[in-house]
Design an enzyme around this catalytic site. Structure first.
Site, mmCIF file in Angstrom:
data_model
loop_
_atom_site.group_PDB
_atom_site.id
_atom_site.type_symbol
_atom_site.label_atom_id
_atom_site.label_comp_id
_atom_site.label_asym_id
_atom_site.label_seq_id
_atom_site.Cartn_x
_atom_site.Cartn_y
_atom_site.Cartn_z
ATOM 1 C CB ALA A 40 57.750 -73.087 28.371
ATOM 2 C CG ASP A 74 60.542 -61.533 26.185
ATOM 3 O OD1 ASP A 74 61.423 -61.558 27.285
ATOM 4 O OD2 ASP A 74 59.237 -61.674 26.495
ATOM 5 C CG ASP A 115 60.349 -55.883 29.898
ATOM 6 O OD1 ASP A 115 59.486 -55.916 30.586
ATOM 7 O OD2 ASP A 115 60.674 -56.459 28.815
HETATM 8 C C1 GLA Z 1 57.441 -61.475 29.279
HETATM 9 C C2 GLA Z 1 57.293 -60.025 28.472
HETATM 10 C C3 GLA Z 1 58.671 -59.453 28.838
HETATM 11 C C4 GLA Z 1 58.995 -59.220 30.394
HETATM 12 C C5 GLA Z 1 58.740 -60.534 31.092
HETATM 13 C C6 GLA Z 1 58.707 -60.525 32.626
HETATM 14 O O1 GLA Z 1 58.310 -62.266 28.951
HETATM 15 O O2 GLA Z 1 57.398 -60.444 27.094
HETATM 16 O O3 GLA Z 1 58.569 -58.190 28.183
HETATM 17 O O4 GLA Z 1 58.034 -58.230 30.866
HETATM 18 O O5 GLA Z 1 57.525 -61.187 30.722
HETATM 19 O O6 GLA Z 1 59.951 -60.249 32.957
#
Ligand code: GLA
Length: 360
Positions: free
Chosen positions: A112, A161, A29
């Protein structure tokens, strides 16, 4: 303690937001790439009231901790930094935010890899939007939440996220193009569901390791003279990069291609193979796995009824996700926990939300 016991008033409003698990598209992302998250049933709830002493007061029921913001020029640490960041980004967007009493409670496991951070940010922003009737849509909520995390928590995160927490549901997979924010709601592959298992190993290096990977990707894209690694679609083009950038970039390119393959429509078996390949790539090229996650993924991959498994989220510990045959979760889960225990670890099933007895 309740909101009323802490703040001596009743809440004016409340809002909730879900955690997420990502099925495919890890560490893509912040490279403008593609992701496939789904929401999990666990949620964070934020209750709000107006503070009458001119200071923001935050309370976390999980941590049983109360924070008073005495100096708005000083970012607090811990859970308060997320809430403070949300208030500050709203102010920067031009909104007037009064002093607030904020009460947080969450069933999203903290730290987690299930986006407890995004759930807190999105729930906070939703609650403030509701309280003040702000004209902000769900995509803007995700964007503001991401800004809060980057500038006030110090993680150079992408937008997966926050978009997942703001827009995804538990019944579908959300395909998201993180550059254009184009998105599609996809069904789960036929007769499948997910298992999310906590490895029991905390994500100790997550922030430093994550920011380091972010910096490596920035360096790689500069050397390749592209706007983002998303603009490279053929993995062999990354071979000209020096170590370890060649491996980091190869992960991003192959991972994006795996997500795009799913978008074309794949069988559960193929979806599982792509998840397995994703884990291998995260372990060997991106180097964000740890022995416990590798063991848990191996156990899952060998268990009948499991189509595929991988670490999920940033890595460095935390949880794994598996795609499994619908209806077989209750048979698969205890077998996996037992095997994992035999390897010396203590795992826990987080999704679906059921108790696994030891009597296997
Ligand atoms: C964390 C970050 C996301 C993404 C994931 C890995 O959750 O907050 O933005 O980069 O790692 O995919």
């Amino acid at each position: 303690m309740t909101f009323q016991q802490i703040f001596n008033q009743l809440p004016e409003t409340q809002a909730s937001a879900s955690g997420r698990v990502n099925l495919l598209g890890e560490h893509t992302d912040y490279n403008d790439g593609f992701v496939l998250p789904t929401a999990i049933p666990q949620q964070t709830t934020v209750k709000l009231g107006f503070s009458d002493d001119g200071q923001h007061q935050f309370y976390s029921r999980n941590l049983q901790e109360r924070v008073t913001i005495l100096d708005i020029h000083h970012t607090p640490s811990g859970f308060a930094s997320y809430i403070f960041g949300c208030i500050e980004v709203l102010k920067q967007a031009g909104y007037t935010i009064p002093s607030l009493n904020v009460y947080v409670q969450s069933s999203v496991p903290i730290g987690a890899g299930l986006s407890s951070s995004a759930a807190l940010e999105v729930a906070t922003l939703r609650a403030i939007r509701q309280l003040l009737d702000l004209p902000i849509d769900n995509v803007e909520i995700a964007q503001l939440a991401q800004q809060a995390e980057i500038h006030y928590v110090g993680v150079q995160c992408g937008i997966m996220d926050q978009m997942a927490s703001s827009l995804a549901d538990t019944q579908h997979i959300l395909f998201l193009d993180t550059r254009t924010l184009e998105r599609h709601v996809l069904p789960f592959p036929n007769n499948t569901t997910i298992l999310v298992i906590d490895s029991g190993v905390p994500r100790t290096l997550a922030t430093s390791g994550y920011n380091q990977r972010w910096a490596e990707c920035q360096e790689a894209r500069q050397l390749l003279a592209v706007k983002a690694l998303r603009d490279i679609t053929v993995a062999s083009l990354t071979e000209i990069l020096p170590e370890p950038l060649n491996h980091r970039a190869r992960h991003v390119v192959t991972e994006n291609n795996r997500v795009l393959e799913v978008l074309q429509g794949v069988t559960p078996e193929r979806f599982g193979e792509l998840m397995n390949a994703s884990h291998t790539s995260l372990r060997d090229d991106y180097e964000v796995s740890v022995p416990a996650l590798d063991t848990l993924v191996e156990v899952l991959q060998k268990t009948p009824g499991v189509f595929g498994a991988k670490l999920t989220g940033a890595g460095f510990g935390g949880v794994c996700v598996a795609l499994v045959a619908l209806g077989e979760e209750k048979i698969i889960a205890p077998q996996v926990l037992k095997q994992y225990k035999n390897a010396g670890y203590a795992g826990q099933i987080l999704v679906p939300n059921f108790e696994v007895s030891d009597a296997v």
